[in-house]
Write a protein that holds these residues in place. Structure first.
Motif, mmCIF file in Angstrom:
data_model
loop_
_atom_site.group_PDB
_atom_site.id
_atom_site.type_symbol
_atom_site.label_atom_id
_atom_site.label_comp_id
_atom_site.label_asym_id
_atom_site.label_seq_id
_atom_site.Cartn_x
_atom_site.Cartn_y
_atom_site.Cartn_z
ATOM 1 N N LEU A 166 42.428 55.546 125.334
ATOM 2 C CA LEU A 166 43.412 55.042 124.381
ATOM 3 C C LEU A 166 43.639 53.538 124.501
ATOM 4 O O LEU A 166 44.126 52.915 123.557
ATOM 5 C CB LEU A 166 44.754 55.752 124.580
ATOM 6 C CG LEU A 166 44.919 57.086 123.883
ATOM 7 C CD1 LEU A 166 46.221 57.731 124.317
ATOM 8 C CD2 LEU A 166 44.881 56.923 122.392
ATOM 9 N N SER A 167 43.298 52.953 125.636
ATOM 10 C CA SER A 167 43.612 51.547 125.853
ATOM 11 C C SER A 167 42.879 50.631 124.865
ATOM 12 O O SER A 167 43.486 49.701 124.325
ATOM 13 C CB SER A 167 43.314 51.135 127.291
ATOM 14 O OG SER A 167 41.931 51.249 127.556
ATOM 15 N N MET A 168 41.605 50.868 124.610
ATOM 16 C CA MET A 168 40.854 49.988 123.715
ATOM 17 C C MET A 168 41.347 50.084 122.267
ATOM 18 O O MET A 168 41.592 49.050 121.644
ATOM 19 C CB MET A 168 39.354 50.296 123.791
ATOM 20 C CG MET A 168 38.527 49.350 122.953
ATOM 21 S SD MET A 168 38.763 47.607 123.350
ATOM 22 C CE MET A 168 37.764 47.455 124.779
ATOM 23 N N PRO A 169 41.526 51.277 121.702
ATOM 24 C CA PRO A 169 42.037 51.314 120.323
ATOM 25 C C PRO A 169 43.434 50.728 120.182
ATOM 26 O O PRO A 169 43.723 50.042 119.203
ATOM 27 C CB PRO A 169 42.038 52.805 119.971
ATOM 28 C CG PRO A 169 41.085 53.428 120.888
ATOM 29 C CD PRO A 169 41.101 52.612 122.131
ATOM 30 N N VAL A 170 44.290 50.948 121.174
ATOM 31 C CA VAL A 170 45.651 50.398 121.093
ATOM 32 C C VAL A 170 45.609 48.875 121.203
ATOM 33 O O VAL A 170 46.334 48.176 120.483
ATOM 34 C CB VAL A 170 46.544 51.033 122.183
ATOM 35 C CG1 VAL A 170 47.863 50.304 122.300
ATOM 36 C CG2 VAL A 170 46.765 52.501 121.876
ATOM 37 N N LEU A 171 44.745 48.349 122.066
ATOM 38 C CA LEU A 171 44.593 46.907 122.196
ATOM 39 C C LEU A 171 44.075 46.300 120.892
ATOM 40 O O LEU A 171 44.602 45.286 120.412
ATOM 41 C CB LEU A 171 43.656 46.573 123.356
ATOM 42 C CG LEU A 171 43.412 45.092 123.605
ATOM 43 C CD1 LEU A 171 44.690 44.431 124.103
ATOM 44 C CD2 LEU A 171 42.289 44.914 124.599
ATOM 45 N N LEU A 172 43.053 46.912 120.301
ATOM 46 C CA LEU A 172 42.523 46.423 119.029
ATOM 47 C C LEU A 172 43.569 46.506 117.918
ATOM 48 O O LEU A 172 43.655 45.613 117.077
ATOM 49 C CB LEU A 172 41.273 47.215 118.633
ATOM 50 C CG LEU A 172 40.015 46.940 119.440
ATOM 51 C CD1 LEU A 172 38.893 47.857 118.983
ATOM 52 C CD2 LEU A 172 39.605 45.497 119.308
ATOM 53 N N LEU A 173 44.359 47.575 117.919
ATOM 54 C CA LEU A 173 45.414 47.724 116.921
ATOM 55 C C LEU A 173 46.449 46.606 117.068
ATOM 56 O O LEU A 173 46.878 46.003 116.071
ATOM 57 C CB LEU A 173 46.082 49.093 117.057
ATOM 58 C CG LEU A 173 47.182 49.405 116.059
ATOM 59 C CD1 LEU A 173 46.605 49.578 114.668
ATOM 60 C CD2 LEU A 173 47.930 50.655 116.479
#
Length: 156
Positions: free
Chosen positions: A92-99
């Protein structure tokens, strides 16, 4: 002696200095300025690029969250272990960071502020003067510029 200063500009009796890291990198004498306009505008000149980049990053983050949502549905049936929790946090860390980054770019492309537009014979530059508006110095600044440059000030 009136002096108006923020992170981007210093306006005093000698002229207008554009600042970078509190040092003047460009100076305009009042004699060489054709016109000054104070208006409400966007902070970014080419705001389409950050807006599109922000939308692109938000779309990618949503696309990356689809497999994570499927995994969350599968794990919901079984009791999750610590191992599953760490793995999900990493996934979840990468999609949340990109978001977050995409949302930041998009919001920055829409921000508006008071802008001081300076036109000379050779160039045109826009400077953010939102700080003067917040500290209630904008009226004093306009009066000061009208004294220094009568007839060359436009105000919206």
């Amino acid at each position: 002696m009136n002096s108006f200063c923020n992170d981007y500009v210093r306006i005093d009796a000698r002229g207008i200095d554009l600042l970078r890291n509190q040092f003047a990198y460009q100076h305009f004498d009042y004699a060489e300025i054709r016109s000054i306009k104070i208006h409400h505008g966007h902070l970014l000149r080419n705001r389409l690029i950050p807006m599109l980049a922000g939308l692109f990053l938000v779309a990618i983050s949503l696309k990356l969250m689809i497999p994570v949502a499927d995994i969350l549905n599968e794990i919901h049936d079984d009791p999750p272990s610590t191992y599953h929790g760490r793995g999900l946090a990493m996934m979840l860390s990468m999609p949340v960071l990109l978001l977050g980054i995409g949302a930041y770019f998009f919001v920055q492309s829409l921000r508006r502020s008071k802008i001081l537009s300076i036109r000379t014979e050779k160039e045109h530059c826009n400077i953010r003067i939102k700080e003067f508006e917040k500290s209630d110095e904008l009226g004093d600044l306009i009066r000061f510029l009208k004294e220094k440059m009568p007839g060359r000030i436009e105000n919206e």
